[in-house]
Structure formats: structure tokens, C-alpha cells
Design a protein around this motif. Structure first.
Motif, short mmCIF file in Angstrom:
data_model
loop_
_atom_site.label_atom_id
_atom_site.label_comp_id
_atom_site.label_asym_id
_atom_site.label_seq_id
_atom_site.Cartn_x
_atom_site.Cartn_y
_atom_site.Cartn_z
N GLN A 36 -16.29 45.27 54.06
CA GLN A 36 -16.62 46.52 53.97
C GLN A 36 -15.31 47.43 53.76
OE1 GLN A 36 -19.82 47.69 53.25
NE2 GLN A 36 -21.03 45.77 54.15
N PRO A 37 -15.45 48.45 53.89
CA PRO A 37 -14.14 49.56 54.46
C PRO A 37 -14.01 49.06 55.85
CG PRO A 37 -15.61 50.58 52.56
CD PRO A 37 -16.17 49.37 53.20
N ASP A 52 -14.32 45.23 49.50
CA ASP A 52 -13.37 45.93 49.76
C ASP A 52 -12.37 44.84 50.08
OD1 ASP A 52 -10.98 47.04 49.98
OD2 ASP A 52 -11.77 48.85 51.62
N GLN A 236 -10.59 48.04 62.83
CA GLN A 236 -10.46 47.48 62.11
C GLN A 236 -11.25 46.43 61.35
OE1 GLN A 236 -6.20 46.72 61.41
NE2 GLN A 236 -6.26 48.39 59.85
N ASN A 238 -13.39 45.09 59.07
CA ASN A 238 -13.36 43.91 58.09
C ASN A 238 -11.80 42.84 58.26
OD1 ASN A 238 -11.13 46.21 58.02
ND2 ASN A 238 -11.35 46.15 55.61
#
Length: 272
Positions: A36-37, A52, A236, A238
Motif C-alpha cells: 500500500q502507499p 506500491d 510508514q 508500508n
């Protein structure tokens, strides 16, 4: 002609499928979140329709060194554990030594000692010997759990090797060292792989020794890196999830590759 599975068989299959899906869902969500972003993963979709890879780029940049450290420590611990455990297990299995059962009991007892006790004892010794924040120090520490486990596994397997095979090699002129190297070790391949896999996993997943015996960033295994990374990059997710995926890959690949040998060792132990 095979009979179709009954209602009980279908129900067991359905229950097993549901349980497997529940157990694998965290793994799926970890991979999904890593694609994911950047941002809150709760806002991400159930499927990464537009994956992503930015999280993996960030993870490799920030945690690549820690992954290499864990790989070096885990491989070193596995090699050291097998190098010491194999001859010890052979001696306990083949030589008529007094107190063999007492030695095996002592080895099993060491497995019951809490790791925090060992870590605290090692910290003082490592501080005097200059082994803090070193690969060698972590390898030796992780081997304190790997060596006893490997001895128990290898001893059980080596004891099941027929005595006739050993005697035939001795009649052909092979000494004890050659018998061990050319006969016992090849026959114990499955047990060696099994012991090596699990000692590798012990070291790869270690957190307590890494937290206790490393005080700087020079030597930091991936388990400690993920722990500290989580507190500093909660925005963050991801990258955090990408780090956990990368940390899981070596163990998963190793288990898949060694599955046949582990199964063979388990079958040999069951027969013996």
C-alpha cells in the motif's frame, strides 16, 4: 472404485480450510499492507490493485544492513552448532561411556533455563572479553540454544544407525574418524539438515540476546531493527510491513527447501 468422501470428510475439509485461512490471514494482510502507499494501512483496500513498492525501497535502505547481520549470525550459529553437536551426539550414541544418560539429562536441562538468565550472565562476560556489539558474540550466544537442541536431535538419529554398517566400515580398515566422516554423517543427512534448519531459525528469530548484547547500531539483527523501526516510523506502515515480509522470506524459503529432509528425519525417528 473409490467411494466419494462422506459428509464427515467434507466437513473436516471445510473446517481445515477455514482454520488455515484464519491462520494465514495475518500473513496476507502483512503482504497487502506492504504494497500500500505510505500512510495508515486501515485506509488501504483488501487487495493491492495498484501495488506500491516504495515500502520495500525504504525497508531495504533502512534495514538492509540489519538483514545481512541476521543472516551472518544465523548461518554462523547453525554451522557452529552442527560442528560441535555432531561429534558430541556420535560419541554419546556409539561409545560406551559412563554417565551418558546423565549427560543427556543435563543437556535437556539446559533447554529449561530461561534465556534472560543466560543473557544477563553473558553480558558481564562479554563486557570483559570485548564481545559486546559483535557478530561473534551473537553467534556464541545463539549457539547456547542451538547446540543442546542439535545434540538431542542428532543423538536420537545416530543411535538408530545399524551397528552392522559401522562394523563393516571398521572391518574395511576405516578408523573412528573416517567412520564418522564417511559413514555416520552421510547417513545422518536428514537429521543434520533438520538440526541446522531449527538452529538457524532460533538465531534468526532471536530478540532477547540481540537486545541485551548489542548497545550500538554497528551490529543490529533484523528482529531488533524491526522493534526500533516500529516506534520511529508508525506513519510508514508500508515500510514496516515490507521489513517484516523481508525478514520472513529467508525462514520461509529455508523451510520449503528443507521440507523433504525434515520429513525424512521425522520418519526415521518414528521408525527408531
Amino acid at each position: 472404485m473409490k467411494r466419494p468422501p462422506g459428509r464427515g470428510g467434507l466437513l473436516s475439509t471445510l473446517v481445515g480450510t477455514v482454520l488455515l485461512a484464519l491462520m494465514l490471514f495475518p500473513v496476507y494482510w502483512m503482504v497487502n499492507a506492504s504494497l500500500q502507499p505510505a500512510g495508515n494501512t486501515l485506509r488501504g483496500g483488501w487487495f493491492p490493485l495498484h501495488p506500491d513498492l516504495g515500502g520495500y525501497a525504504t525497508a531495504l535502505r533502512d534495514q538492509g544492513r540489519n538483514l545481512v547481520t541476521s543472516l551472518v549470525v544465523a548461518l554462523g550459529s547453525a554451522v557452529l552448532s552442527l560442528a560441535l553437536a555432531a561429534p558430541a551426539a556420535h560419541a554419546l550414541a556409539r561409545f560406551r561411556l559412563r554417565g551418558t544418560n546423565v549427560v543427556l539429562l543435563g543437556i535437556l536441562t539446559t533447554q529449561m533455563v530461561p534465556s534472560i538468565v543466560v543473557a544477563n550472565a553473558l553480558y558481564g562476560a562479554y563486557n570483559d572479553l570485548g564481545l559486546l556489539n559483535s557478530h561473534l558474540g551473537l553467534i556464541l550466544a545463539d549457539s547456547t540454544a542451538g547446540i543442546p537442541f542439535a545434540i538431542v536431535v542428532l543423538h536420537s538419529f545416530m543411535r538408530s544407525i545399524p551397528e552392522e554398517i559401522i562394523e563393516a566400515a571398521r572391518v574395511d580398515g576405516a578408523g573412528r574418524l573416517r567412520v564418522f566422516r564417511s559413514v555416520v554423517l552421510p547417513l545422518s543427512r536428514n537429521a543434520l539438515v533438520t538440526a541446522g534448519v531449527f538452529t538457524f531459525l532460533f538465531a534468526w528469530s532471536d530478540f532477547l540476546f540481540a537486545l541485551t548484547l548489542t548497545t550500538t547500531d554497528t551490529v543490529r539483527p533484523i528482529t531488533l531493527g524491526v522493534y526500533q523501526y516500529l516506534g520511529a516510523h508508525t506513519n510508514q506502515w508500508n515500510a514496516v510491513m515490507a521489513t517484516t515480509v523481508l525478514a520472513s522470506l529467508p525462514a520461509a524459503v529455508l523451510l520449503v527447501v528443507a521440507q523433504r529432509h525434515v520429513t525424512g528425519a521425522a520418519a526415521g525417528a518414528a521408525v527408531s
